[in-house]
Design a protein around this motif. Structure first.
Motif, PDB file in Angstrom:
ATOM      1  N   ALA A 192      -0.565   0.483  -6.619  1.00 18.16           N
ATOM      2  CA  ALA A 192      -1.095  -0.089  -5.383  1.00 18.16           C
ATOM      3  C   ALA A 192      -0.087   0.139  -4.267  1.00 18.16           C
ATOM      4  O   ALA A 192       1.117   0.260  -4.524  1.00 18.16           O
ATOM      5  N   ASN A 194       0.623  -0.485   0.324  1.00 18.03           N
ATOM      6  CA  ASN A 194       0.235  -1.090   1.590  1.00 18.03           C
ATOM      7  C   ASN A 194      -0.738  -0.211   2.359  1.00 18.03           C
ATOM      8  O   ASN A 194      -0.805   1.001   2.154  1.00 18.03           O
ATOM      9  N   SER A 242       2.606 -11.149  -0.780  1.00 21.01           N
ATOM     10  CA  SER A 242       1.658 -10.410  -1.615  1.00 21.01           C
ATOM     11  C   SER A 242       1.831 -10.815  -3.078  1.00 21.01           C
ATOM     12  O   SER A 242       2.935 -11.149  -3.521  1.00 21.01           O
ATOM     13  N   VAL A 244       1.228  -8.605  -5.373  1.00 22.38           N
ATOM     14  CA  VAL A 244       1.476  -7.334  -6.054  1.00 22.38           C
ATOM     15  C   VAL A 244       2.984  -7.128  -6.195  1.00 22.38           C
ATOM     16  O   VAL A 244       3.711  -7.117  -5.192  1.00 22.38           O
ATOM     17  N   PRO A 280      -1.960  -5.386   0.381  1.00 21.79           N
ATOM     18  CA  PRO A 280      -3.307  -5.152  -0.151  1.00 21.79           C
ATOM     19  C   PRO A 280      -4.268  -6.313   0.049  1.00 21.79           C
ATOM     20  O   PRO A 280      -5.487  -6.106   0.125  1.00 21.79           O
ATOM     21  N   GLU A 281      -3.758  -7.541   0.153  1.00 22.70           N
ATOM     22  CA  GLU A 281      -4.634  -8.700   0.299  1.00 22.70           C
ATOM     23  C   GLU A 281      -5.199  -8.856   1.710  1.00 22.70           C
ATOM     24  O   GLU A 281      -6.124  -9.645   1.932  1.00 22.70           O
ATOM     25  N   HIS A 316      -6.247   2.303   4.913  1.00 23.43           N
ATOM     26  CA  HIS A 316      -6.435   1.147   4.049  1.00 23.43           C
ATOM     27  C   HIS A 316      -5.406   1.163   2.917  1.00 23.43           C
ATOM     28  O   HIS A 316      -4.868   2.216   2.556  1.00 23.43           O
ATOM     29  N   SER A 317      -5.168   0.017   2.367  1.00 22.76           N
ATOM     30  CA  SER A 317      -4.254  -0.067   1.233  1.00 22.76           C
ATOM     31  C   SER A 317      -4.882   0.596   0.005  1.00 22.76           C
ATOM     32  O   SER A 317      -6.096   0.788  -0.056  1.00 22.76           O
ATOM     33  N   GLN A 319      -5.877   0.103  -3.659  1.00 23.98           N
ATOM     34  CA  GLN A 319      -6.151  -0.947  -4.630  1.00 23.98           C
ATOM     35  C   GLN A 319      -6.271  -0.311  -6.016  1.00 23.98           C
ATOM     36  O   GLN A 319      -6.895   0.739  -6.163  1.00 23.98           O
ATOM     37  N   GLY A 347       3.545  -2.071  -7.271  1.00 24.29           N
ATOM     38  CA  GLY A 347       3.120  -1.616  -5.963  1.00 24.29           C
ATOM     39  C   GLY A 347       4.296  -1.115  -5.158  1.00 24.29           C
ATOM     40  O   GLY A 347       5.460  -1.267  -5.540  1.00 24.29           O
ATOM     41  N   TYR A 351       2.639   3.551   2.555  1.00 21.24           N
ATOM     42  CA  TYR A 351       1.230   3.908   2.481  1.00 21.24           C
ATOM     43  C   TYR A 351       1.161   5.413   2.285  1.00 21.24           C
ATOM     44  O   TYR A 351       2.038   6.155   2.730  1.00 21.24           O
ATOM     45  N   ARG A 355      -4.700   6.732  -1.223  1.00 29.54           N
ATOM     46  CA  ARG A 355      -5.753   5.737  -1.028  1.00 29.54           C
ATOM     47  C   ARG A 355      -7.119   6.394  -0.869  1.00 29.54           C
ATOM     48  O   ARG A 355      -8.156   5.793  -1.180  1.00 29.54           O
TER      49      ARG A 355
END
Length: 407
Positions: A192, A194, A242, A244, A280-281, A316-317, A319, A347, A351, A355
Motif C-alpha cells: 500500500a 500514499n 494511518s 497501515v 490510504p484512509e 489515489h493511494s 490499496q 506500506g 506514491y 496505483r
C-alpha cells in the motif's frame, strides 16, 4: 521441491552483464522535466533485443505528451508466453527527476565504487530494468516447463503521475496482466502507499513602484499569509494516524515558488506549487476541498488579493487487493532465504504509478533492487546509488518468485 541453485548460479555468472546493462541505461538521461524519454526507450529496446527479447514500442501521441508537459514518451512491452495460465507483469519506470546540484560523481556515469553503482535512476528505478530483465532471463535459462507468461512493462511517466505510462497502456488495452510487481526496494514488500495531490496556486495583486507601495497590492505578502495557513495544516495532520504499517500521517510540502519582476517593484503575481500526501484512509475529494478552502479563507483576509488554484495531479493511494497474497508469500519466502532476514509486508509514504494497476483490478506489490530506505538510496538527491549486492540478490528473489508462480 524446486532447486533454486541453478537459478542463482546463472544470475551470478551473468551479473557483470547485468551491471553493464544498467550502466548503459544510466548513461542516457531521462530528466523529467523536460521529459524527452523516447531516446532512452530506443536504447533500452536495442539492448533488450540484443539479448533475444522481442520488444514492442508503444509511442504515446505527441499531443497527449505535450498536454502533460513532456516532450516524448515511448513505453516498452516485452511478452514472454510459456503457456496458458497467469500473466505476471514486471513494471519499472525510466523517467526520473533532474540530477540537481551537489554530486560528487557524474550523474550519468554509472560509476562503480565501494560496492555501489552511482548515477541518477540507479535506485529509482532503472536498477529494476536490470533486475527484472535478468530475472526473466534466469527463469528461461532453466529450461523448465512453465505455465502462464511474464511481461516487462518499461514505462516513462512515473514522475508526472503515470497516466501516460502504465495508465496509457492499460487504458488502450495493450496490457492486462493478472498480477504485477513494480520497482521497489529489497528489504520490504510494499502492499500500500500514499496518494498525492499537487496544485499550482497563483496569487494576484497589483504591481506598483516600491517608492509608493500603497498604490499597489503586494501579491507576495498575500502569498505568505496563504503559505502560513497551509503550513499550519501540517501541525493538524500529525494528529491523524494511518493504520497501515510504514505510513504515519498526512503532510504537505511547498516545492517551488516564483514571482515578482524586480527588487524595486511591488510584486503583482506570485505562483507556488504544493504537494499534499494522503494516507490510504483519506478521501481525495475531501482533501482537495479542504486545501482549497484553506487557501480561499487566507486569501479573503488580504484586501485586493485574488487567487487561482489549479490541480496538477490527483494520484489515489494504492490499496492492497486480496489477490496479491501469492506475490507477498513468495517474495517473503525467497527474501528470507536470499537476504537472510525477514522481509516485512508494509506500506510506504511514497506514491507511485503502481496505483493504476490496482485501480484496474490487478493485484500487485512493490519490490525490487534497493536499500532499506529512500534516504539511504539518495533517490531524488545528489549521488543516488544502488548496492550491487542488493541488485544481485533482488534479481534472485524475483527470479525465484517467478519460478514458484509459473511452474
Amino acid at each position: 521441491m524446486t532447486d533454486y541453485a541453478p537459478l542463482d548460479t546463472w544470475i551470478d555468472q551473468h551479473f557483470d552483464e547485468e551491471v553493464a546493462f544498467l550502466q548503459e541505461l544510466i548513461r542516457v538521461p531521462t530528466d523529467t522535466p523536460p521529459g524527452n524519454n523516447a531516446p532512452h526507450a530506443d536504447r533500452a529496446a536495442t539492448l533488450l533485443e540484443a539479448m533475444g527479447l522481442a520488444v514492442e514500442k508503444h509511442p504515446v501521441p505527441a499531443a497527449e505528451v505535450a498536454a502533460a508537459g513532456m516532450e516524448s514518451i515511448t513505453n516498452l512491452v516485452v511478452r514472454r508466453q510459456y503457456g496458458p495460465g497467469t500473466t505476471i507483469a514486471l513494471n519499472a519506470h525510466g523517467d526520473v527527476v533532474p540530477p540537481g546540484d551537489g554530486w560528487t560523481r557524474a550523474p550519468y556515469g554509472g560509476e562503480i565504487a565501494d560496492g555501489h553503482i552511482f548515477g541518477r535512476a540507479t535506485a529509482v528505478s532503472k536498477g529494476d530494468f536490470a533486475s527484472f530483465t535478468f530475472a526473466v532471463r534466469a527463469l528461461e535459462s532453466l529450461g523448465l516447463p512453465l505455465k502462464g507468461a511474464v511481461e516487462l512493462h518499461f514505462t516513462y511517466d512515473e514522475e508526472f503521475g503515470g497516466e501516460l505510462g502504465p495508465g496509457w497502456l492499460l487504458k488502450n488495452n495493450i496490457v492486462k496482466p493478472d498480477l504485477m510487481i513494480a520497482a521497489g526496494f529489497s528489504y520490504q514488500v510494499v502492499t500500500a502507499h500514499n496518494g498525492c495531490l499537487q496544485m499550482e496556486v497563483t496569487v494576484h495583486g497589483k504591481m506598483a513602484h516600491a517608492a509608493i507601495p500603497t498604490s499597489g497590492v503586494d501579491a507576495l505578502h498575500g502569498a505568505v499569509q496563504i503559505l502560513n495557513a497551509l503550513y499550519a495544516q501540517n501541525t493538524l495532520y500529525q494528529q491523524v494516524t494511518s493504520n497501515v504499517e510504514g505510513i504515519t500521517h498526512p503532510y504537505l510540502n511547498v516545492g517551488t515558488i516564483q514571482g515578482g519582476t524586480n527588487t524595486n517593484v511591488v510584486p503583482g503575481k506570485v505562483t507556488f506549487k504544493l504537494d499534499r500526501r494522503m494516507i490510504p484512509e483519506e478521501n481525495p475529494v475531501e482533501v482537495e476541498a479542504n486545501i482549497r478552502q484553506v487557501i480561499a479563507d487566507a486569501a479573503a483576509s488580504q484586501p485586493g488579493i485574488m487567487v487561482d488554484v489549479k490541480r496538477l495531479l490527483l494520484a489515489h493511494s494504492m490499496q492492497p487487493l486480496p489477490g496479491n497474497q501469492p506475490l507477498v508469500d513468495a517474495i517473503q519466502k525467497h527474501g528470507l532465504a536470499v537476504f537472510g532476514e525477514p522481509i516485512p509486508a508494509m506500506g510506504t509514504p511514497l506514491y507511485t504509478d503502481v496505483r493504476l494497476y490496482a485501480a484496474a483490478g490487478i493485484p500487485g506489490v512493490i519490490y525490487g533492487a534497493g536499500p532499506r530506505t529512500v534516504l539511504e538510496s539518495h533517490a531524488k538527491r545528489a549521488d543516488e546509488r544502488l548496492s550491487l549486492e542488493d541488485l544481485r540478490r533482488a534479481t534472485k528473489v524475483i527470479a525465484r518468485t517467478l519460478v514458484d508462480l509459473l511452474k
